[in-house]
Design an enzyme around this catalytic site. Structure first.
Site, mmCIF file in Angstrom:
data_model
loop_
_atom_site.group_PDB
_atom_site.id
_atom_site.type_symbol
_atom_site.label_atom_id
_atom_site.label_comp_id
_atom_site.label_asym_id
_atom_site.label_seq_id
_atom_site.Cartn_x
_atom_site.Cartn_y
_atom_site.Cartn_z
ATOM 1 N N TYR A 32 0.833 -1.201 0.000
ATOM 2 C CA TYR A 32 0.000 0.000 0.000
ATOM 3 C C TYR A 32 0.866 1.249 0.000
ATOM 4 C CZ TYR A 32 0.884 1.012 4.989
ATOM 5 O OH TYR A 32 1.470 1.341 6.189
ATOM 6 N N ARG A 51 8.206 3.931 -4.819
ATOM 7 C CA ARG A 51 8.256 2.988 -3.685
ATOM 8 C C ARG A 51 7.216 1.884 -3.874
ATOM 9 N NH1 ARG A 51 7.552 5.406 2.252
ATOM 10 N NH2 ARG A 51 5.413 5.636 1.496
ATOM 11 N N ARG A 100 -7.714 -21.157 -0.889
ATOM 12 C CA ARG A 100 -6.699 -20.610 -0.002
ATOM 13 C C ARG A 100 -5.473 -21.501 -0.060
ATOM 14 N NH1 ARG A 100 -4.424 -21.639 4.728
ATOM 15 N NH2 ARG A 100 -3.481 -19.879 5.825
ATOM 16 N N HIS A 102 -1.069 -20.873 0.117
ATOM 17 C CA HIS A 102 0.000 -19.867 0.190
ATOM 18 C C HIS A 102 0.597 -19.616 -1.190
ATOM 19 C CE1 HIS A 102 -0.479 -20.921 4.373
ATOM 20 N NE2 HIS A 102 0.317 -19.936 4.730
ATOM 21 N N LYS A 147 6.339 -1.881 2.043
ATOM 22 C CA LYS A 147 5.161 -1.274 2.684
ATOM 23 C C LYS A 147 3.995 -2.262 2.552
ATOM 24 C CE LYS A 147 3.208 3.378 3.200
ATOM 25 N NZ LYS A 147 3.282 3.389 4.642
ATOM 26 N N GLU A 179 12.489 2.461 13.847
ATOM 27 C CA GLU A 179 11.553 3.522 13.426
ATOM 28 C C GLU A 179 10.355 3.472 14.351
ATOM 29 O OE1 GLU A 179 9.929 2.751 9.479
ATOM 30 O OE2 GLU A 179 9.964 0.597 9.846
HETATM 31 N N1 PDD Z 1 2.856 4.992 7.439
HETATM 32 N N2 PDD Z 1 7.586 3.754 8.792
HETATM 33 C C1 PDD Z 1 6.455 3.019 8.786
HETATM 34 C C2 PDD Z 1 6.487 1.656 9.385
HETATM 35 C C3 PDD Z 1 5.277 3.542 8.215
HETATM 36 O O1 PDD Z 1 4.153 2.796 8.204
HETATM 37 C C4 PDD Z 1 5.299 4.855 7.675
HETATM 38 C C5 PDD Z 1 4.086 5.488 7.050
HETATM 39 C C6 PDD Z 1 6.500 5.583 7.709
HETATM 40 C C7 PDD Z 1 6.616 6.968 7.116
HETATM 41 O O2 PDD Z 1 6.623 6.911 5.711
HETATM 42 P P1 PDD Z 1 6.137 8.150 4.816
HETATM 43 O O3 PDD Z 1 6.918 9.318 5.249
HETATM 44 O O4 PDD Z 1 6.445 7.744 3.425
HETATM 45 O O5 PDD Z 1 4.654 8.338 5.065
HETATM 46 C C8 PDD Z 1 7.628 4.991 8.269
HETATM 47 C C9 PDD Z 1 1.660 5.417 6.745
HETATM 48 C C10 PDD Z 1 1.450 6.877 6.732
HETATM 49 C C11 PDD Z 1 0.478 4.619 7.260
HETATM 50 O O6 PDD Z 1 0.659 3.424 7.456
HETATM 51 O O7 PDD Z 1 -0.621 5.163 7.403
#
Ligand code: PDD
Length: 286
Positions: A32, A51, A100, A102, A147, A179
Site C-alpha cells: 500500500y 516505492r 486458499r 500460500h 510497505k 523507526e
Molecule cells: N505509514 N515507517 C512506517 C512503518 C510507516 O508505516 C510509515 C508510514 C513511515 C513513514 O513513511 P512516509 O513518510 O512515506 O509516510 C515509516 C503510513 C502513513 C500509514 O501506514 O498510514
C-alpha cells in the site's frame, strides 16, 4: 459518501465489493501507499509511486497499472485544484484466488483499491506541547522496507501506545532504534539531526527523505546512522515523521521528558521548512 476506486471503476464506497477469497483479506498479501495532497497537488507523487514499484517487485507482483494510469486515477480521486487537503490510501493485493493456498496460482488478477480522505489541520496543542511516545521491542519481520498491508504488529504496538496515553511506539531492535510503528524517527544530537539508515529494518519514508533534503539544503548536518537506545533517551530532541503526521516533536518518551520537555528549536526550524515546502506544493510549484 465519496467515491472510491476499485478495479478500474469509480464508485460509491457502499457499493464496493471485494471477494472473501482476496489474498489481501486472507493472507495480508499486498502492498500500500499513503500519499498526501495539498490544494489538489500531490506531495512527492513520483517517489510514492517509485516505492510502490519497489514493493510490488519485492513481493513479485506485476504493477497492474502504468504510471500515467496511476496519476490519472489518483488525480481524479482528489478532484481538480484547488481541492481540499487530502491523503490517498491505495493498496494492491494479489487478488482473489479460487482456493486458499500460500502458493498463488497463475492468472489471478490483482485487486486495486484507492480512497481519499481529508487531512485534518494540525492540533495547535501539538506544536505547543509535542507528543508522547513509548518504546517497544521491534517485533516485526526483517523486510520492513516493504510497505506491506500485513500490519498486525504495528496495530498491536499502536494499541499499546494509546493505552499508555502515547501517540506512537518507537521501536528498538538489538538495542538500536529502527523507526516508529507507522513513522520514521529522528534525534537531535548537538547541532546534527540523525536518523537510522535505509535497509531491511525500516521503511524508506518519503517524509524522512524530504526532511533530510530540507535540512541539507539549509546547511543543517543530517546523518543516516545507527542510533543506540542510550542516544535516544539522551537526545535533545526526538521527531517522528510520516506523510500524514508530517514532522512531530516528541516531548515525552516512556513518560520521561525529552530535552526540555517542550518542542525544541531545531524542530521549530524544520517544521517551518516543511510548512513552507507544503505551501509550494499547494501552489503547484514543488
Ligand atoms: N505509514 N515507517 C512506517 C512503518 C510507516 O508505516 C510509515 C508510514 C513511515 C513513514 O513513511 P512516509 O513518510 O512515506 O509516510 C515509516 C503510513 C502513513 C500509514 O501506514 O498510514
Amino acid at each position: 459518501m465519496s467515491e472510491i476506486f476499485l478495479n478500474g471503476a469509480f464508485l460509491p464506497q457502499e457499493q464496493a465489493r471485494v471477494s472473501v477469497m482476496d489474498r489481501g483479506f486472507v493472507f495480508g498479501d499486498g502492498v500500500y501507499e499513503v500519499i498526501p495532497s495539498y490544494g489538489g497537488h500531490f506531495l512527492r507523487l513520483e517517489q510514492h509511486l517509485d516505492r510502490l514499484d519497489d514493493g510490488l517487485s519485492a513481493i513479485r507482483l506485476d504493477n497492474p497499472l502504468g504510471r500515467e494510469q496511476w496519476e490519472a486515477m489518483l488525480t481524479h480521486l482528489i478532484g481538480p485544484a484547488p481541492a481540499p487537503d487530502q491523503s490517498v490510501y491505495l493498496q494492491v493485493t494479489r487478488g482473489a484466488a479460487p482456493e486458499r493456498d500460500h502458493l498463488c496460482p497463475d492468472g489471478v488478477v490483482p485487486t486495486v483499491f484507492a480512497r481519499a480522505k481529508p487531512i485534518a489541520p494540525r492540533d495547535p496543542a501539538v506544536a505547543a506541547a509535542g507528543v508522547a511516545c513509548i518504546t517497544r521491542p521491534d517485533i516485526r519481520w526483517h523486510r520492513c522496507e516493504i510497505k506491506a498491508i500485513s500490519l498486525l504488529s504495528a496495530v498491536m504496538m499502536r494499541r499499546e501506545a494509546a493505552d499508555e496515553g502515547a501517540l506512537e511506539a518507537i521501536l528498538l531492535r538489538d538495542g538500536m532504534v529502527t523507526e516508529g510503528a507507522a513513522t520514521n524517527v529522528f534525534v537531535v544530537v548537538g547541532d546534527e539531526i540523525v536518523t537510522p539508515p535505509r535497509g531491511h529494518l525500516i521503511l524508506p519514508g518519503i517524509t524522512r527523505e524530504l526532511v533530510l533534503e530540507l535540512a541539507r539544503d539549509q546547511g543543517i548536518r543530517a546523518l543516516e546512522r545507527r542510533i543506540p537506545m542510550e542516544e535516544l533517551t539522551a537526545a535533545q530532541e526526538i521527531w517522528i515523521t510520516s506523510s500524514t503526521r508530517e514532522v512531530l516533536p516528541v516531548t515525552r518518551l516512556d513518560v520521561v521528558p525529552v530535552g526540555g520537555g517542550v518542542p525544541g528549536p531545531l524542530w521549530r526550524r524544520m517544521d517551518a521548512l516543511y510548512q513552507d515546502y507544503k505551501a509550494r506544493v499547494r501552489r503547484g510549484c514543488a
